[in-house]
Design a protein around this motif. Structure first.
Motif, PDB file in Angstrom:
ATOM      1  N   ARG A   6      51.484  33.354  31.755  1.00 39.25           N
ATOM      2  CA  ARG A   6      52.942  33.363  31.698  1.00 39.25           C
ATOM      3  C   ARG A   6      53.504  34.659  32.252  1.00 39.25           C
ATOM      4  O   ARG A   6      54.641  34.703  32.698  1.00 39.25           O
ATOM      5  CB  ARG A   6      53.419  33.150  30.252  1.00 39.25           C
ATOM      6  N   ARG A   7      52.711  35.710  32.210  1.00 40.90           N
ATOM      7  CA  ARG A   7      53.152  37.012  32.709  1.00 40.90           C
ATOM      8  C   ARG A   7      52.469  37.330  34.036  1.00 40.90           C
ATOM      9  O   ARG A   7      52.190  38.487  34.341  1.00 40.90           O
ATOM     10  CB  ARG A   7      52.823  38.101  31.671  1.00 40.90           C
ATOM     11  N   ALA A   8      52.220  36.305  34.843  1.00 39.47           N
ATOM     12  CA  ALA A   8      51.512  36.494  36.121  1.00 39.47           C
ATOM     13  C   ALA A   8      52.218  37.482  37.018  1.00 39.47           C
ATOM     14  O   ALA A   8      51.593  38.319  37.677  1.00 39.47           O
ATOM     15  CB  ALA A   8      51.365  35.140  36.831  1.00 39.47           C
ATOM     16  N   LEU A  12      50.652  40.984  38.550  1.00 33.00           N
ATOM     17  CA  LEU A  12      50.635  41.305  39.978  1.00 33.00           C
ATOM     18  C   LEU A  12      51.383  42.596  40.266  1.00 33.00           C
ATOM     19  O   LEU A  12      50.921  43.432  41.060  1.00 33.00           O
ATOM     20  CB  LEU A  12      51.252  40.148  40.768  1.00 33.00           C
ATOM     21  N   THR A  13      52.518  42.793  39.621  1.00 36.18           N
ATOM     22  CA  THR A  13      53.286  44.030  39.814  1.00 36.18           C
ATOM     23  C   THR A  13      52.486  45.244  39.367  1.00 36.18           C
ATOM     24  O   THR A  13      52.452  46.274  40.057  1.00 36.18           O
ATOM     25  CB  THR A  13      54.610  43.966  39.026  1.00 36.18           C
ATOM     26  N   LEU A  14      51.827  45.132  38.211  1.00 39.48           N
ATOM     27  CA  LEU A  14      51.001  46.230  37.721  1.00 39.48           C
ATOM     28  C   LEU A  14      49.870  46.532  38.691  1.00 39.48           C
ATOM     29  O   LEU A  14      49.553  47.701  38.962  1.00 39.48           O
ATOM     30  CB  LEU A  14      50.437  45.878  36.343  1.00 39.48           C
ATOM     31  N   THR A  95      45.024  43.231  41.189  1.00 41.18           N
ATOM     32  CA  THR A  95      46.000  42.666  42.125  1.00 41.18           C
ATOM     33  C   THR A  95      45.618  41.250  42.539  1.00 41.18           C
ATOM     34  O   THR A  95      46.467  40.351  42.586  1.00 41.18           O
ATOM     35  CB  THR A  95      46.116  43.559  43.374  1.00 41.18           C
ATOM     36  N   VAL A  96      44.342  41.035  42.836  1.00 46.51           N
ATOM     37  CA  VAL A  96      43.879  39.697  43.219  1.00 46.51           C
ATOM     38  C   VAL A  96      44.058  38.713  42.062  1.00 46.51           C
ATOM     39  O   VAL A  96      44.471  37.558  42.272  1.00 46.51           O
ATOM     40  CB  VAL A  96      42.397  39.754  43.657  1.00 46.51           C
ATOM     41  N   LEU A  97      43.780  39.161  40.840  1.00 49.84           N
ATOM     42  CA  LEU A  97      43.989  38.308  39.667  1.00 49.84           C
ATOM     43  C   LEU A  97      45.455  37.923  39.549  1.00 49.84           C
ATOM     44  O   LEU A  97      45.792  36.746  39.330  1.00 49.84           O
ATOM     45  CB  LEU A  97      43.517  39.025  38.402  1.00 49.84           C
ATOM     46  N   GLY A  98      46.340  38.906  39.680  1.00 46.40           N
ATOM     47  CA  GLY A  98      47.768  38.633  39.589  1.00 46.40           C
ATOM     48  C   GLY A  98      48.235  37.685  40.672  1.00 46.40           C
ATOM     49  O   GLY A  98      49.009  36.749  40.410  1.00 46.40           O
ATOM     50  N   LEU A  99      47.754  37.899  41.900  1.00 53.15           N
ATOM     51  CA  LEU A  99      48.135  37.019  43.006  1.00 53.15           C
ATOM     52  C   LEU A  99      47.629  35.596  42.770  1.00 53.15           C
ATOM     53  O   LEU A  99      48.336  34.615  43.050  1.00 53.15           O
ATOM     54  CB  LEU A  99      47.571  37.577  44.314  1.00 53.15           C
ATOM     55  N   THR A 167      57.574  41.605  49.948  1.00 56.69           N
ATOM     56  CA  THR A 167      57.486  40.150  50.129  1.00 56.69           C
ATOM     57  C   THR A 167      57.506  39.433  48.787  1.00 56.69           C
ATOM     58  O   THR A 167      58.218  38.431  48.607  1.00 56.69           O
ATOM     59  CB  THR A 167      56.200  39.782  50.887  1.00 56.69           C
ATOM     60  N   ILE A 168      56.749  39.951  47.839  1.00 59.46           N
ATOM     61  CA  ILE A 168      56.682  39.326  46.516  1.00 59.46           C
ATOM     62  C   ILE A 168      58.016  39.465  45.789  1.00 59.46           C
ATOM     63  O   ILE A 168      58.480  38.534  45.118  1.00 59.46           O
ATOM     64  CB  ILE A 168      55.540  39.950  45.706  1.00 59.46           C
ATOM     65  N   ALA A 169      58.656  40.629  45.934  1.00 61.36           N
ATOM     66  CA  ALA A 169      59.949  40.841  45.284  1.00 61.36           C
ATOM     67  C   ALA A 169      61.006  39.901  45.851  1.00 61.36           C
ATOM     68  O   ALA A 169      61.800  39.304  45.110  1.00 61.36           O
ATOM     69  CB  ALA A 169      60.385  42.289  45.460  1.00 61.36           C
ATOM     70  N   LEU A 170      61.022  39.741  47.181  1.00 63.97           N
ATOM     71  CA  LEU A 170      61.967  38.813  47.804  1.00 63.97           C
ATOM     72  C   LEU A 170      61.729  37.385  47.318  1.00 63.97           C
ATOM     73  O   LEU A 170      62.676  36.642  47.033  1.00 63.97           O
ATOM     74  CB  LEU A 170      61.845  38.873  49.324  1.00 63.97           C
ATOM     75  N   SER A 171      60.461  37.001  47.206  1.00 66.29           N
ATOM     76  CA  SER A 171      60.123  35.658  46.740  1.00 66.29           C
ATOM     77  C   SER A 171      60.530  35.457  45.285  1.00 66.29           C
ATOM     78  O   SER A 171      61.045  34.383  44.910  1.00 66.29           O
ATOM     79  CB  SER A 171      58.615  35.408  46.901  1.00 66.29           C
TER      80      SER A 171
END
Length: 248
Positions: A6-8, A12-14, A95-99, A167-171
Motif C-alpha cells: 500500500r505504501r509502494a 520507491l521514493t525512499l 529502489t527496484v523493490l519500490g518500482l 518521471t515518477i513524480a509527474l506520473s
C-alpha cells in the motif's frame, strides 16, 4: 507485506532518495571537479610533477590521480570504495523493490467503478486539465534547476536519479488528479494507468526535445511550458474519447 504494497510509492521514493544520497557521497569522495589539482596535491604531497588527469569510476567508486610519473595514486581508499559499493547495492535493491510494487499496482483488480451520474463533467474536465498543466509547469521548472545541481553535485548517476524521480513524480501527480478529476466512468486502476502514461510521455517528450536541441544534459526552462502542453494533449485524449461515446 500488505502495508508495504500500500505504501509502494513511499518505498520507491525512499529508494530514489537513498540512491541520490549515494551519488552525492561518491561525488564528495572524489577530487573536486573545479580544482582537482588542489585535492590530488593535498592528498599526495609526495607525488612529483603536475597533475595530468583524474581517472574516475563510479561503480565500484574509484578515482586515480595521475601525475605523469607512471604511477596512478588512488584517491578513494579500498575501504571507502567497498562501503559505497555495498550501500549502492542496498539502495538499488530498495529502489527496484519500490518500482516493482508500483508497477504491480497497474495490474491490480479494477476496484469500484465511479459513475458519471450527477457530475458536472465540463467543470471536472476544466479542473483536471488546468490543475494538471499548472502542476506540470511548476514541477518541470523545479526539475530544471534540480538537474543542474544534480549534474555538479551527483555526477551522471545523480542526473539519472533526478530524471527518474521527475518521471515518477509527474506520473504520481497525474494519477492523483485523474482519480480526483478525470473522465468518468472510471476506476482507480484506470486512473493509475492513465496517470502513469501521461507522466512517462510528458517527460520522454521534454527529454527527446532537449537532446534534439543539443542542450543535453542541461535542461532549459522552456521544457516547463512544453511539458504542460504535452500534458494537456495526452490528458485530453481520454476526455475526447468519452465525449465521442456520449455522442454515439
Amino acid at each position: 507485506m500488505k502495508l508495504v504494497k500500500r505504501r509502494a510509492g513511499w518505498v520507491l521514493t525512499l529508494g530514489l532518495l537513498s540512491m541520490l544520497g549515494w551519488s552525492l557521497a561518491v561525488s564528495a569522495s572524489m577530487p573536486s571537479w573545479f580544482d582537482p589539482d588542489y585535492d590530488c596535491g593535498r592528498a599526495f604531497p609526495q607525488a612529483e610533477g603536475d597533475l595530468r588527469r583524474v581517472d574516475e569510476q563510479w561503480l565500484p567508486p574509484r578515482a586515480g590521480c595521475d601525475f605523469g610519473s607512471g604511477e596512478v595514486h588512488q584517491f578513494i581508499s579500498t575501504t571507502r570504495s567497498t562501503v559505497l559499493t555495498v550501500v549502492f547495492a542496498l539502495t538499488a535493491a530498495l529502489t527496484v523493490l519500490g518500482l516493482h510494487l508500483v508497477l504491480r499496482r497497474l495490474w491490480e483488480p479494477q476496484g469500484i467503478l465511479r459513475s458519471a451520474e450527477a457530475v458536472d463533467l465540463r467543470r471536472r474536465k476544466l479542473k483536471h486539465l488546468g490543475l494538471g498543466a499548472g502542476a506540470t509547469l511548476l514541477g518541470l521548472a523545479v526539475f530544471t534547476v534540480a538537474s543542474v545541481f544534480a549534474a555538479f553535485l551527483g555526477g551522471p548517476p545523480g542526473m539519472v536519479i533526478v530524471a527518474l524521480f521527475a518521471t515518477i513524480a509527474l506520473s504520481a501527480v497525474a494519477s492523483t488528479l485523474d482519480r480526483e478529476y478525470g473522465p468518468l466512468p472510471s476506476t482507480a486502476r484506470d486512473s493509475r494507468r492513465r496517470g502513469t502514461l501521461t507522466g512517462c510521455v510528458t517527460f520522454t517528450t521534454v527529454f527527446v526535445l532537449t537532446v534534439a536541441s543539443g542542450k543535453f544534459p542541461f535542461y532549459q526552462l522552456w521544457i516547463a511550458p512544453v511539458g504542460a502542453l504535452t500534458y494537456l494533449v495526452v490528458t485530453g485524449l481520454p476526455w475526447s474519447r468519452q465525449s465521442q461515446r456520449q455522442l454515439s
